[in-house]
Design a protein around this motif. Structure first.
Motif, PDB file in Angstrom:
ATOM      1  N   ALA A  75       0.885  -1.130  -0.168  1.00  0.00           N
ATOM      2  CA  ALA A  75       0.022  -0.128  -0.025  1.00  0.00           C
ATOM      3  C   ALA A  75       0.906   1.293  -0.141  1.00  0.00           C
ATOM      4  CB  ALA A  75      -0.854   0.118   1.143  1.00  0.00           C
ATOM      5  N   GLU A  76       1.892   1.181   0.804  1.00  0.00           N
ATOM      6  CA  GLU A  76       3.157   2.305   0.765  1.00  0.00           C
ATOM      7  C   GLU A  76       3.249   2.615  -0.586  1.00  0.00           C
ATOM      8  OE1 GLU A  76       5.985   1.556   3.567  1.00  0.00           O
ATOM      9  OE2 GLU A  76       4.575   1.477   5.222  1.00  0.00           O
ATOM     10  N   ILE A  77       3.855   1.589  -1.236  1.00  0.00           N
ATOM     11  CA  ILE A  77       4.434   2.069  -2.814  1.00  0.00           C
ATOM     12  C   ILE A  77       3.245   2.160  -3.621  1.00  0.00           C
ATOM     13  CG2 ILE A  77       5.370   0.430  -4.697  1.00  0.00           C
ATOM     14  CD1 ILE A  77       6.631  -1.450  -2.475  1.00  0.00           C
ATOM     15  N   ALA A  78       2.068   1.730  -3.581  1.00  0.00           N
ATOM     16  CA  ALA A  78       0.868   2.120  -4.344  1.00  0.00           C
ATOM     17  C   ALA A  78       0.504   3.610  -4.362  1.00  0.00           C
ATOM     18  CB  ALA A  78      -0.286   1.404  -4.073  1.00  0.00           C
ATOM     19  N   LEU A  79       0.922   3.971  -2.727  1.00  0.00           N
ATOM     20  CA  LEU A  79       0.606   5.597  -2.614  1.00  0.00           C
ATOM     21  C   LEU A  79       1.642   6.351  -3.259  1.00  0.00           C
ATOM     22  CD1 LEU A  79      -0.530   5.490   1.108  1.00  0.00           C
ATOM     23  CD2 LEU A  79      -1.855   6.436  -0.552  1.00  0.00           C
ATOM     24  N   ARG A  80       2.732   5.949  -3.039  1.00  0.00           N
ATOM     25  CA  ARG A  80       3.872   6.801  -3.445  1.00  0.00           C
ATOM     26  C   ARG A  80       4.067   7.038  -4.917  1.00  0.00           C
ATOM     27  NH1 ARG A  80       7.471   4.136  -0.909  1.00  0.00           N
ATOM     28  NH2 ARG A  80       8.502   2.813  -2.465  1.00  0.00           N
ATOM     29  N   HIS A  81       3.469   5.609  -5.726  1.00  0.00           N
ATOM     30  CA  HIS A  81       3.455   5.779  -7.191  1.00  0.00           C
ATOM     31  C   HIS A  81       1.934   6.375  -7.871  1.00  0.00           C
ATOM     32  CE1 HIS A  81       7.506   4.336  -7.621  1.00  0.00           C
ATOM     33  NE2 HIS A  81       7.160   3.387  -6.838  1.00  0.00           N
ATOM     34  N   GLY A  82       1.187   6.528  -7.132  1.00  0.00           N
ATOM     35  CA  GLY A  82      -0.230   7.001  -7.240  1.00  0.00           C
ATOM     36  C   GLY A  82      -1.039   5.970  -8.076  1.00  0.00           C
ATOM     37  N   ILE A  83      -0.869   4.649  -7.687  1.00  0.00           N
ATOM     38  CA  ILE A  83      -1.470   3.650  -8.396  1.00  0.00           C
ATOM     39  C   ILE A  83      -2.638   2.835  -7.665  1.00  0.00           C
ATOM     40  CG2 ILE A  83       0.247   1.735  -7.687  1.00  0.00           C
ATOM     41  CD1 ILE A  83      -0.100   0.473 -10.509  1.00  0.00           C
ATOM     42  N   ALA A  84      -3.582   2.519  -8.202  1.00  0.00           N
ATOM     43  CA  ALA A  84      -4.720   1.804  -7.461  1.00  0.00           C
ATOM     44  C   ALA A  84      -4.246   0.445  -6.800  1.00  0.00           C
ATOM     45  CB  ALA A  84      -5.770   1.565  -8.433  1.00  0.00           C
ATOM     46  N   PHE A  85      -4.684  -0.015  -5.416  1.00  0.00           N
ATOM     47  CA  PHE A  85      -4.222  -1.096  -5.078  1.00  0.00           C
ATOM     48  C   PHE A  85      -5.177  -2.273  -4.679  1.00  0.00           C
ATOM     49  CE2 PHE A  85      -3.059  -2.943  -0.563  1.00  0.00           C
ATOM     50  CZ  PHE A  85      -1.812  -3.397  -1.119  1.00  0.00           C
ATOM     51  N   GLY A  86      -4.665  -3.555  -4.749  1.00  0.00           N
ATOM     52  CA  GLY A  86      -5.581  -4.483  -4.734  1.00  0.00           C
ATOM     53  C   GLY A  86      -4.954  -5.405  -3.535  1.00  0.00           C
ATOM     54  N   LEU A  87      -5.524  -6.473  -2.926  1.00  0.00           N
ATOM     55  CA  LEU A  87      -4.781  -7.356  -1.983  1.00  0.00           C
ATOM     56  C   LEU A  87      -5.508  -8.612  -2.033  1.00  0.00           C
ATOM     57  CD1 LEU A  87      -6.189  -7.082   1.524  1.00  0.00           C
ATOM     58  CD2 LEU A  87      -6.358  -5.008   0.128  1.00  0.00           C
ATOM     59  N   LEU A  88      -4.617  -9.823  -1.830  1.00  0.00           N
ATOM     60  CA  LEU A  88      -5.059 -11.290  -1.809  1.00  0.00           C
ATOM     61  C   LEU A  88      -4.614 -11.509  -0.438  1.00  0.00           C
ATOM     62  CD1 LEU A  88      -3.997 -12.455  -5.224  1.00  0.00           C
ATOM     63  CD2 LEU A  88      -6.320 -11.722  -4.583  1.00  0.00           C
ATOM     64  N   PRO A  89      -5.474 -11.964   0.472  1.00  0.00           N
ATOM     65  CA  PRO A  89      -5.062 -12.272   1.923  1.00  0.00           C
ATOM     66  C   PRO A  89      -4.645 -13.709   2.066  1.00  0.00           C
ATOM     67  CG  PRO A  89      -7.475 -12.474   1.573  1.00  0.00           C
ATOM     68  CD  PRO A  89      -6.678 -11.826   0.478  1.00  0.00           C
ATOM     69  N   LEU A  90      -3.266 -13.472   2.314  1.00  0.00           N
ATOM     70  CA  LEU A  90      -2.302 -14.897   2.439  1.00  0.00           C
ATOM     71  C   LEU A  90      -1.768 -14.969   3.895  1.00  0.00           C
ATOM     72  CD1 LEU A  90      -1.076 -14.843  -1.062  1.00  0.00           C
ATOM     73  CD2 LEU A  90      -3.068 -15.819  -0.563  1.00  0.00           C
ATOM     74  N   GLY A  91      -2.072 -14.208   4.589  1.00  0.00           N
ATOM     75  CA  GLY A  91      -1.377 -14.252   5.943  1.00  0.00           C
ATOM     76  C   GLY A  91      -2.326 -14.734   7.371  1.00  0.00           C
ATOM     77  N   THR A  92      -1.990 -14.382   8.420  1.00  0.00           N
ATOM     78  CA  THR A  92      -2.563 -15.176   9.606  1.00  0.00           C
ATOM     79  C   THR A  92      -3.781 -14.236  10.012  1.00  0.00           C
ATOM     80  OG1 THR A  92      -0.565 -15.598  10.248  1.00  0.00           O
ATOM     81  CG2 THR A  92      -2.253 -15.575  12.081  1.00  0.00           C
ATOM     82  N   MET A  93      -3.735 -12.873  10.261  1.00  0.00           N
ATOM     83  CA  MET A  93      -4.944 -12.081  10.588  1.00  0.00           C
ATOM     84  C   MET A  93      -5.652 -11.544   9.359  1.00  0.00           C
ATOM     85  SD  MET A  93      -4.701 -12.276  13.849  1.00  0.00           S
ATOM     86  CE  MET A  93      -5.749 -11.161  14.238  1.00  0.00           C
ATOM     87  N   ASN A  94      -5.041 -10.922   8.489  1.00  0.00           N
ATOM     88  CA  ASN A  94      -5.644 -10.455   7.311  1.00  0.00           C
ATOM     89  C   ASN A  94      -6.702  -9.286   7.517  1.00  0.00           C
ATOM     90  OD1 ASN A  94      -4.279 -12.258   5.460  1.00  0.00           O
ATOM     91  ND2 ASN A  94      -5.482 -13.808   6.503  1.00  0.00           N
TER      92      ASN A  94
END
Length: 313
Positions: A75-94
């Motif tokens: 998300a930090e990288i998407a913010l810095r480059h002004g691009i939309a962001f999507g996520l696929l939850p693959l962790g513990t808490m998500n």
């Protein structure tokens, strides 16, 4: 849409899969829905560089698969480059995925997002560093520190280590004295076990994981623990397990647009989106409404409204 997808091959949900299998599965799922896909699956040490490269590829969206730490960095990288962001939850808490009503299994998440929509959400900041969920000082940060020490020194698994860290932290009964300066001009000195700053307000859910019904209210929520005894802390955790923590009479809540935490300590440990960091004081918190454009499943609002109605009933 043209999707640049980066998956952490060391995420908990993928430990039994080969990277080539993951790339094939992800590419097929989103291509079938009409998207152009460029997908890589790399180990944790290479994820940040891969996300930076993906964000500069000319894609419409950076999609990141991993745990909460990987999602925060993406998300930090998407913010810095002004691009939309999507996520696929693959962790513990998500945590963010739960709040977005994204299914927690890879196949279900891809199916829900494939026809989804992009909407803005708020971004919170600590000393100009963004976070998506919450930042906690005091008891929980100490628990994370103890947990990671057990994992690093003795090879404990995450949840047994967290359980023992909870017992040890409550037994030591640590307290922290800080001065809070809120955006409304209020300043007060508090002696506390914990101060949590959330990006939008948390609601009681089903089980120990709280959730947010809104990600675009434009306010931080401060939760201050005023518990004086070990038994009070035990009761707080029991209420959290039963999703009754809002009934805790020793939990103080404020909703503000900015806040500063002052301390006599030059640095404080802070658990930021579940990751432990050491931050220089004072800790300055603010919120930027609608700053990050995020991929939402279609109908996510209806799911949240339905859940809210069930709780109200």
């Amino acid at each position: 849409m043209r999707l640049a997808i980066v998956v952490n091959s060391q995420a908990g949900s993928l430990l039994q899969q080969e990277p080539t299998e993951v790339i094939d599965q992800v590419t097929k799922a989103f291509t079938a829905a009409g998207h152009q896909v460029d997908c890589v699956c790399v180990p944790g040490a290479a994820v940040t560089a891969a996300m930076e490269k993906a964000a500069l590829s000319g894609a419409d969206m950076l999609v990141v698969g991993g745990g909460d730490g990987t999602i925060k960095t993406g998300a930090e990288i998407a913010l810095r480059h002004g691009i939309a962001f999507g996520l696929l939850p693959l962790g513990t808490m998500n945590l963010l995925a739960r709040d977005l009503c994204i299914p927690l299994e890879l196949e279900g998440a891809m199916a829900a997002l494939a026809q989804g929509v992009v909407r803005p959400i708020d971004v919170a900041y600590i000393n100009d560093s963004p976070f998506l969920n919450n930042a906690v000082i005091g008891l929980y940060a100490r628990m994370v520190h103890e947990r990671e020490k057990l994992r690093r020194q003795h090879g404990w698994r995450k949840w047994p280590a967290m359980g023992w860290a909870l017992v040890k932290t409550i037994a030591s009964n640590p307290r922290l004295t800080v001065t809070l300066a809120l955006a409304d001009g209020t300043t007060r000195r508090v002696d506390t076990h914990m101060v949590a700053i959330a990006n939008n307000a948390y609601e009681e859910g089903y089980g120990p994981v709280p959730h947010r019904e809104r990600l675009d209210d434009g306010r931080l929520s401060l939760y201050i623990g005023k518990h004086r005894t070990r038994w009070g802390l035990v009761q707080l955790f029991l209420r959290a397990l039963l999703s009754k923590w809002k009934n805790d009479p020793e939990l103080e809540v404020h909703h503000v647009t900015a806040a500063t935490v002052h301390s006599r300590h030059r640095h404080l440990r802070v658990a930021i989106d579940g990751e432990l960091e050491r931050r220089r004081t004072p800790l300055r918190f603010r919120i930027e409404p609608g700053q990050l454009r995020v991929w939402h499943p279609v109908g996510a609002e209806n799911v949240r409204e339905g859940a809210a109605s069930q709780r109200a009933g």
